[in-house]
Write a protein that holds these residues in place. Structure first.
Motif, PDB file in Angstrom:
ATOM      1  N   ASP A   1      70.584  38.114 -53.713  1.00 43.96           N
ATOM      2  CA  ASP A   1      71.279  39.381 -53.473  1.00 43.96           C
ATOM      3  C   ASP A   1      70.302  40.529 -53.226  1.00 43.96           C
TER       4      ASP A   1
ATOM      5  N   GLU B   1      71.143  33.720 -57.836  1.00 45.28           N
ATOM      6  CA  GLU B   1      71.788  34.998 -57.560  1.00 45.28           C
ATOM      7  C   GLU B   1      70.795  36.048 -57.085  1.00 45.28           C
TER       8      GLU B   1
ATOM      9  N   ARG C   1      67.205  45.396 -61.105  1.00 44.32           N
ATOM     10  CA  ARG C   1      68.058  44.286 -60.689  1.00 44.32           C
ATOM     11  C   ARG C   1      67.768  43.070 -61.565  1.00 44.32           C
TER      12      ARG C   1
ATOM     13  N   TRP D   1      69.523  39.220 -62.763  1.00 43.23           N
ATOM     14  CA  TRP D   1      70.553  38.222 -62.498  1.00 43.23           C
ATOM     15  C   TRP D   1      70.575  37.186 -63.612  1.00 43.23           C
TER      16      TRP D   1
ATOM     17  N   GLY E   1      73.152  43.476 -61.541  1.00 43.32           N
ATOM     18  CA  GLY E   1      72.895  42.333 -60.683  1.00 43.32           C
ATOM     19  C   GLY E   1      73.252  42.657 -59.248  1.00 43.32           C
ATOM     20  N   HIS E   2      74.544  42.663 -58.953  1.00 41.82           N
ATOM     21  CA  HIS E   2      74.993  42.956 -57.591  1.00 41.82           C
ATOM     22  C   HIS E   2      75.046  44.463 -57.365  1.00 41.82           C
TER      23      HIS E   2
END
Length: 250
Positions: free
Chosen positions: A170, A167, A160, A162, A135-136
């Motif tokens: 990001d 979210e 990626r 989330w 995610g991040h």
């Protein structure tokens, strides 16, 4: 307390064996409209690439994962897939060309552990590609992944994903990835069989180091070898240019 995942990675390392020489070559898509937008005519093998899903795909990640699987499959060797959300469907990856005899999965709920495994696997050099679902992704973490990929010549693909739609913002933060893609499912072409359609994506090249941003409408896969193709009605038409505002934002 963070779990020590290094023994698991060491076991994977023993299974894969030794590394390969550094590879600075590129992996073309085989579609001129896409390859012409990429410096060198394709995806750099020894580099980090980012992929995210558009719209609702930012959470489920199905199109982004399929795109990543097709790219990883065409690298030709063994692939390590690191993930935290337990919804990987190997038969779907096999339809994209990434068959079960070529991929090993590493599951861990902690993103920090996934990043460590991602980086260690890239540094090892015995794989043709490493996929990490995260995610991040901070600038510093992406720089480490990019350096590891450059050092070994192994392609890194950060998918990626989330847990919440909010979210996904990001994805707008800067990273060191060589290319950044967004894959959105769009209306499929109807086939003669009722209820079945040919998968179709809007593929957005959000960033390309030394290249240009662009949008492409593509057929998801025309075979089980990870190859993309243009829809017939677009095969001989130029792709519309990207708006200046979106290009600047990327």
């Amino acid at each position: 307390m963070a779990r020590n995942t290094r023994p698991q990675f060491q076991a994977l390392r023993a299974r894969f064996g030794g590394g390969h020489p550094r590879d600075r070559s590129v992996l073309p898509f085989g579609i001129d409209d896409i390859d012409q937008k990429l410096p060198g005519g394709g995806l750099v093998r020894g580099a980090l690439h980012e992929v995210a899903g558009g719209a609702n795909g930012a959470v489920d990640g199905a199109a982004a994962a399929a795109f990543a699987a097709g790219v990883a499959a065409r690298t030709g060797g063994r692939v390590l897939w690191c993930f935290g959300q337990p919804n990987i469907f190997p038969p779907a990856l096999a339809q994209c060309g990434l068959t079960s005899d070529r991929v090993v999965f590493f599951e861990c709920r902690e993103e920090a552990a996934i990043l460590r495994c991602f980086e260690d696997a890239l540094r090892h050099g015995g794989l043709s590609a490493v996929v990490g679902e995260i995610g991040h992704l901070s600038l510093k973490a992406s720089q480490r992944l990019q350096f590891a990929a450059e050092t070994s010549g192994t392609m890194g693909i950060a998918v990626r994903r989330w847990r919440r739609q909010t979210e996904a913002r990001d994805f707008g933060t800067p990273t060191a990835a060589t290319t950044r893609w967004r894959v959105t499912e769009i209306e499929a072409e109807t086939l003669p069989v009722r209820g079945v359609g040919q998968g179709r994506w809007l593929l957005e090249l959000m960033r390309a180091r030394g290249g240009e941003c662009a949008d492409f409408e593509i057929e998801a896969f025309d075979n089980a070898q990870g190859h993309l193709c243009l829809p017939p009605y677009l095969a001989h038409r130029p792709v519309a240019p990207v708006a200046e505002g979106r290009r600047a934002a990327s």
